[in-house]
Structure formats: C-alpha cells, structure tokens
Design an enzyme around this catalytic site. Sequence first.
Site, PDB file in Angstrom:
ATOM      1  CB  SER A   1     -26.550   4.994 -30.918  1.00 13.48           C
ATOM      2  OG  SER A   1     -26.898   6.176 -31.632  1.00 13.48           O
TER       3      SER A   1
ATOM      4  CB  VAL B   1     -29.727  13.442 -34.190  1.00 14.65           C
ATOM      5  CG1 VAL B   1     -28.707  13.279 -35.298  1.00 14.65           C
ATOM      6  CG2 VAL B   1     -30.975  14.124 -34.719  1.00 14.65           C
ATOM      7  CG  ASP B   2     -28.303   9.789 -37.688  1.00 10.79           C
ATOM      8  OD1 ASP B   2     -28.807  10.821 -38.159  1.00 10.79           O
ATOM      9  OD2 ASP B   2     -27.089   9.546 -37.721  1.00 10.79           O
ATOM     10  CB  SER B   3     -30.962   5.557 -33.411  1.00 11.66           C
ATOM     11  OG  SER B   3     -30.288   6.208 -32.351  1.00 11.66           O
TER      12      SER B   3
ATOM     13  CB  CYS C   1     -19.630  -2.852 -33.465  1.00 14.54           C
ATOM     14  SG  CYS C   1     -20.861  -2.416 -32.220  1.00 14.54           S
TER      15      CYS C   1
ATOM     16  CB  CYS D   1     -17.856   3.941 -29.205  1.00 12.72           C
ATOM     17  SG  CYS D   1     -17.689   2.135 -29.196  1.00 12.72           S
TER      18      CYS D   1
END
Length: 379
Positions: A26, A29-31, A118, A215
């Site tokens: 995305s 930071v996570d992905s 989503c 988003c």
Amino acid sequence: MSLDQPLNSLGFAKPPSQTRVVVAMSGGVDSSVVAAQLAEEGYDVVGVTLQLYDHGAALAKKGACCAGRDIQDAARVAEAMGFPHYVLDYENTFREAVIDEFADSYLAGATPVPCIRCNERVKFKDLLQTARELDADCMATGHYIQRKMGDDGAELHQAADAARDQSYFLFSTTAEQLAYLRFPLGHLHSKAETRALAARYGLSVADKPDSQDICFVPNGNYAAVIEKLRPGAAEPGDIVDLDGTVLGQHRGVIHYTIGQRRGLGIGGLVDPLYVVKLDVDARHVVVGPKEMLATRRVPLREINWLGDGGFLAGGERQIAVKVRSTKPPTDAVLRPISDTEAEVELLAAEEGVSPGQACVFYDTDSTRVLGGGWIWRGR
C-alpha cells in the site's frame, strides 16, 4: 528435492529462493516491512500496488493509501530491496465494488465499512487472482492478524497486539483465500517493533504516519463525498421524536449517524436526545433517549463461517462478538437461520448497533476468529 525438506517461514517445503510471494504493498510502513523482510530472507518477492482511486487528485493527500505519494513510496522500497514492483489500475473495479455501494448504503441510512468490502472484493479477490497468475506460491500483506494451522487447515486468529488487531476488517476472508494468504506481522506485539524493522532495513517509510481516514474520504467528511457521488442527496427534512413530533430541521439525512448526539440543533431540552433511527424515505432523523440505542438482538446476513464444521449444522453456539471495530469482543449467542443468515443475541445490550456495520465472531476460549456477518434491519 528431499521429502524431509523442512518448511520455510511461509510454510512451504522448499528453499525461500524457490518460493515466489506476491506482497500487496500500500506504500505504508507495514506492507513495506513485510516485503523487505521476505526479500532479506531470500524469497522471490514481487511487489504489487493497486491504484484504487484518482491518482492526480490524491498526489498531495496524506494519511491514505493506494494512490499518489504512497505508490511512489512502495516503488522506492522495492527498488531499495531489489525486487520487481508493479502498479495495477483498479480504479474502475474499486468504484464499482466499493465506492458505489458505500454511497448507496449511506443514502439508505446504513453505516457502511468500505475497508472490509475492499479486502473482500478487491484485495483478496482480484489481487489474489493476479498473484496466482504470476505463479506465486502465496500472497502476503501487512495486516495485523495471525494465520495458524489447525487440524482442518489454516485458521484466522487475532493479532498478538490487541491494539493493532485488524480481525474485524478481515472477517469475510474465506477458507480458500486463507489457505493462500500470509500475514507476517501478526505475531508482533507493538507497532514500535514494525518501525524498528523498517529502520533496520533502511526503509524511507520507517517514520511514515499511519493512514487514518477511509482512503477516498478526505478528513473523514463522509457527507461531502456522498454529495459528490450522488448529487442532490443532501435534501433537508425534519428531526422528529419517537411520536413523530417535529423538533427541528436537518440539512440532509447523510449528515447523521445512529447514536449521534452533538450537532442536532435542538437545544433547550431537559434530557439529551440521540439519533436512534434514520428514515430515508420520509427524510426524517428520528431522535430519542439514550436507552433507545441499546439492543440485544442483532440480525445478520452474508455470513462467512470460518469455524469447524458446517455453520447451519452446528446449531446454536456460545461465542464472543464485536459489533464495532473499536470495542473488545463481548459474550453472545449465535443462532443460525440459514447458511447465510443468523441472529446474534448479546448477553449485555450494546448501544448504537447500526445496519451496515459488521458483527464478527470469536471463539470464547482462544484467539480464533470464527467469521462474521453484516448487520441489517431484519425482515
């Protein structure tokens, strides 16, 4: 290859270098950490980012995902870690599968959760299919949830960090999808651990703020988005009490949600009033005392069952449920009506249970997520 080849960290009996994994990136930071970690471990990583809404309009928007600046961030991470990265234009799919339903549900007086749709209709459907077409062994995401192997296959479990747990938003993940998905961050105990990993890998997004809003809803202004998508939707009407007495006027049902107290413009009353119902057809915002918000019986449809055995065959069950993402699970009784419909009876009444929200099922004796359904008004 030897039959006693040990399983790699993603659960495959082959070396990481022979295991292809598509990482849904995305731009956050996570992905990014998931992709970097798997690349460092030697996996054949392919990063994929979905452009979900207008690229030009989103370039300067902070705190979102899947557009503009975030796509650029994902590309930079892929370049730094040395794996390929692709951007797929899913704008039309996203509008049809998520945004249009969001607008229509909101206009119907519901309180939709587009992030779940989503995941269900785009990321874990179309993107997952793309991963298969790329001959990937699995797809990994940065969601905070755990996938554990049980006697009957992969199970969904809450994240180790209760504050970051995203199980509410992933309840509609099917057993087939779960077999293919991986969630490498679910075991971490804090977001600080994720950011520390990002810093260790030298990622430019290590200190990037988390996304806050839906988003496609800048600054959380739902009504403005609905008015843009459905011109003329904000028609004024009456604010009425439970007997139908007119107490004031409103500027459009879309500006109100169940449980709302502030901003009603009907001061001077002895006891505070809350929005207890939205009558879209009559253009009425119905208000009443706080106790009118409490409910124990919650009708559900579009059930997704992830527990053991058949949903209907298992009959009545004692479970725990979440009827909103921000509260911990509470004890309840689940009564199946059909394979796709059920009623949940809450042992303690909850306030503000709204059509359009999800009701997610949890095992009372473990961290396992048993599925869930969508709250509706019932027959």
